[in-house]
Design an enzyme around this catalytic site. Structure first.
Site, PDB file in Angstrom:
ATOM      1  N   HIS A 424      44.463  35.704  43.898  1.00 45.95           N
ATOM      2  CA  HIS A 424      45.805  35.475  44.447  1.00 45.95           C
ATOM      3  C   HIS A 424      46.628  36.757  44.522  1.00 45.95           C
ATOM      4  O   HIS A 424      46.298  37.787  43.922  1.00 45.95           O
ATOM      5  CB  HIS A 424      46.547  34.413  43.624  1.00 45.95           C
ATOM      6  CG  HIS A 424      46.865  34.812  42.214  1.00 45.95           C
ATOM      7  ND1 HIS A 424      48.015  35.475  41.868  1.00 45.95           N
ATOM      8  CD2 HIS A 424      46.183  34.619  41.053  1.00 45.95           C
ATOM      9  CE1 HIS A 424      48.031  35.678  40.551  1.00 45.95           C
ATOM     10  NE2 HIS A 424      46.945  35.163  40.028  1.00 45.95           N
ATOM     11  N   CYS A 443      42.975  34.595  36.032  1.00 48.15           N
ATOM     12  CA  CYS A 443      42.785  34.661  37.480  1.00 48.15           C
ATOM     13  C   CYS A 443      42.787  36.124  37.942  1.00 48.15           C
ATOM     14  O   CYS A 443      43.208  37.021  37.224  1.00 48.15           O
ATOM     15  CB  CYS A 443      43.857  33.863  38.200  1.00 48.15           C
ATOM     16  SG  CYS A 443      43.639  32.071  38.059  1.00 48.15           S
TER      17      CYS A 443
END
Length: 532
Positions: A424, A443
Site C-alpha cells: 500500500h 504490511c
C-alpha cells in the site's frame, strides 16, 4: 577419507575396492529370494513399497544393467556438498562400503532399499530444500513445492539417469550464480578471507591515517579498489566506498560511517553462510514464479515487477518492524485487485494494543478514526468510558475513511490472505530516505505506489494512468480488478547475485537467516561443502 572424497572416488574408480565405474559395471549375483526380501525391506515406506510392487520387485540399483544408474547417482552425490546440502544424509561412503560388502541376499535387499532411500532424500533436498520453512521460523509461511516421492522414483527409473539428476536443482540463473559465488567464497575463506578489519570510526574524503589504510586494504581485498599505495582518502577510495555501499543497500555517499564500516567488517565466512542460506531459500521456491511477477525482498526493502526475467519497475519499500507481531511474513500469492481511496479497517491487534490505551487517557485521541459498533454503525465517543474496557472485551472497531492522511495512503494492492498482508501507499514518506526501512506493522509500504499501479494496469489498458486517476478523482473507495492476477512473492534474501555475477548483501534484520543456517548446520551442512 571424507564422504565427498569417497563419493568422488566411487565415481572415478580411484579407490581400490570402491564402486567406481569399472566395478559398478560388474553384475551383482542374482539371488532368487530377492523379491521377497525387497518387499519386506521396503514395507515401512509406502512410496517405495508401491514402487517396487508396481515393477514386480525388479531392482533399480543392484540388478543387471543398473551400472549407469549407480554411477550417475554417485556422481551427483559427489557434488552434494557444493550444492550446500548435508552429505551425511545420503552418505556415499556408507553406500560404497555396502556395495563392497554384499555377501547375502539380505545384504543385497538392504542395499537396494538403502540406495532408493538415499536417492529420494537427495532428490527432495536438492529440489525443494533441506528444511521445512515454517519449522525454522513461524513467520516463514512459505510452503516448498514438494514432489510426490513415488512419482519421483518412477520417473527416474524411466529416464536417462544423469539427465534426470541434472534437472533436479532449481533451473534458475540466480541459483547457478549463487552456486558459483559459494565456490568462490569457499576458496576465499580457505585463504583467510579479506584480512584485517577496519577500526570503528567515520572516514571521509581528505582523511588519512591507520584507519584509512585499513579501509583501503579491505576494499582492495574485496575487489572494489585496485592496488594503490595512497594513504589518503582520495577520489579513488571514495568511489570504491560508493560501489561497496551500493552493493550493500547503503546510501552511496562515499563516506564510510558506522553502517558502512560494520558492513565492511562482516567476515567472508559469514557472507558464505548467507549464500548457502540463499540457495536453500531458492530451493524452497523451485517452481514457476510467473512470466510476470512482483518480487518484494524484505531484507532489501524493495519491491520489483519482473517481466520475462527482467526488472521493469522497482521502488523502495518499508517492511514490518522487528517485533514479535510486526515482522513481515514470507509467502507467495497473487495480486487480484487494487483499492483506490481505501478505507483503513484498523486491525484488532493495533486497536487493542495501541489505540485503546490512548482512548483510555483521552477519549478524543486519534479523532480521525471512526468508532464503529457491532451493528456497523458509526457512534459518538461522547459518554463512553473507555477505561471500563480491556483488550479482550473492547466492543468497537476503528476505521479511517479515505483521505490523503489515511494510513494506507491513496491505494492498496490486494492479494487476499490469512495474514492480512498487502502492499500500500503511505502518507509517511520520509521513512523511504533511510537505509534500513523496517517500521510498519507487517504490511509493505511503497514509495511509488501510483507508478506501481500504472505498471500493473498496463497490460489491460492503453491508458493505465488515466484509468487510475479517474478512480482516484472520485474520492470514494473504488476497486480496480486485474484481468490477469499477478503472482507476488514476499521473500527475504540477504545475499543476492547481480546479472553480472557479482554479489550483493543485506543485513539480517529479523535474524531469520541466522536461524536457517543454524538449522542447516544441525542437519549436516558444512561451510566448506565437505562433511565427514
Amino acid at each position: 577419507m571424507t564422504a565427498v572424497a569417497m563419493a568422488a572416488a566411487v565415481t572415478t574408480g580411484a579407490v581400490v575396492g570402491s564402486v567406481g565405474p569399472a566395478m559398478a559395471a560388474q553384475e551383482l549375483p542374482v539371488l532368487s529370494p530377492f523379491r521377497q526380501a525387497i518387499a519386506a525391506a521396503a514395507g515401512s515406506d509406502r512410496a517405495l513399497a508401491a514402487f517396487y510392487q508396481a515393477r514386480d520387485y525388479e531392482p533399480l540399483w543392484t540388478g543387471r544393467g543398473d551400472a549407469r544408474r549407480r554411477e550417475a547417482f554417485f556422481r551427483a552425490l559427489s557434488g552434494a556438498g557444493a550444492q550446500g546440502l548435508p552429505v551425511r544424509r545420503y552418505d556415499p561412503a556408507v553406500l560404497a562400503r555396502a556395495f563392497r560388502e554384499v555377501r547375502t541376499e539380505r545384504d543385497r535387499d538392504r542395499l537396494e532399499v538403502l540406495m532408493s532411500e538415499a536417492f529420494l532424500q537427495y532428490a527432495h533436498d536438492v529440489q525443494t530444500g533441506v528444511l521445512t520453512p515454517s519449522k525454522v521460523d513461524p513467520d516463514i509461511k512459505r510452503k516448498a513445492p514438494l514432489r510426490d516421492r513415488r512419482a519421483t522414483i518412477e520417473a527416474f527409473a524411466k529416464s536417462s539417469p544423469a539427465a534426470f539428476l541434472a534437472q533436479l536443482p532449481p533451473h534458475n540463473p540466480d541459483y547457478d550464480r549463487l552456486l558459483k559465488a559459494k565456490l568462490d567464497m569457499e576458496r576465499l575463506v580457505a585463504r583467510g578471507g579479506w584480512g584485517p578489519t577496519v577500526p570503528d570510526g567515520k572516514y571521509e574524503p581528505g582523511d588519512s591515517g591507520r584507519g584509512v589504510i585499513a579501509l583501503r586494504n579491505r576494499l582492495v581485498a574485496m575487489g572494489y579498489l585496485g592496488r594503490t599505495a595512497s594513504a589518503r582518502y582520495d577520489g579513488m577510495l571514495q568511489h570504491a566506498v560508493q560501489l561497496f555501499q551500493a552493493d550493500h543497500g547503503l546510501n552511496a555517499d562515499g563516506v564510510a560511517g558506522r553502517d558502512t564500516v560494520r558492513a565492511l567488517n562482516v567476515s567472508a565466512r559469514d557472507r558464505l553462510k548467507s549464500i548457502i542460506v540463499a540457495m536453500e531459500r531458492l530451493r524452497w521456491m523451485n517452481m514457476d514464479l510467473g512470466k510476470r511477477y512482483v518480487w518484494v525482498n524484505e531484507a532489501d526493502f524493495t519491491a520489483r515487477v519482473v517481466d520475462d526475467g527482467k526488472t521493469t519497475f522497482e521502488t523502495r519499500a518499508v517492511v514490518g518492524k522487528n517485533g514479535k507481531d510486526t515482522r513481515s511474513p514470507e509467502f507467495s500469492d497473487q495480486i487480484e485487485f487494487m483499492v483506490v481511496n481505501p478505507t483503513w479497517n484498523v486491525p484488532r491487534s493495533i486497536v487493542t494494543k495501541e489505540y485503546l490505551p490512548m482512548l483510555q487517557k483521552n477519549p478524543n485521541a486519534v479523532s480521525y478514526l471512526k468508532l464503529i459498533n457491532s451493528s456497523g454503525q458509526t457512534v459518538s465517543r461522547d459518554g463512553i468510558d473507555f477505561t471500563q474496557f480491556t483488550a479482550q472485551d473492547f466492543p468497537f472497531e476503528l476505521k479511517q475513511p479515505p483521505s490523503a492522511r489515511n494510513a494506507l495512503g491513496l491505494v492498496k494492492f490486494m492479494f487476499p490472505n490469512r495474514y492480512n498482508i498487502y502492499l500500500h501507499d503511505t502518507p509517511t514518506k520520509y521513512l523511504f530516505k533511510r537505509d534500513t526501512r523496517a517500521y510498519s506493522h507487517g504490511c509493505i509500504r511503497l514509495n511509488d505506489p501510483f507508478d506501481f499501479a500504472y505498471t500493473l494496469l498496463r497490460p489491460q489498458t492503453s491508458d493505465p494512468k488515466g484509468v487510475f486517476k479517474a478512480a482516484l478523482a472520485t474520492g470514494v473507495e473504488t476497486i480496480l480488478n486485474l484481468k490477469k492476477p499477478v503472482p507476488v512473492h514476499l521473500v527475504y534474501f540477504t545475499a543476492w547475485p547481480t546479472a553480472r555475477g557479482t554479489m550483493t548483501y543485506r543485513r539480517d534484520i529479523y535474524g531469520r537467516d541466522a536461524e536457517i543456517f543454524d538449522a542447516l548446520a544441525k542437519a549436516g551442512v558444512a561451510l566448506d561443502g565437505v562433511q565427514g
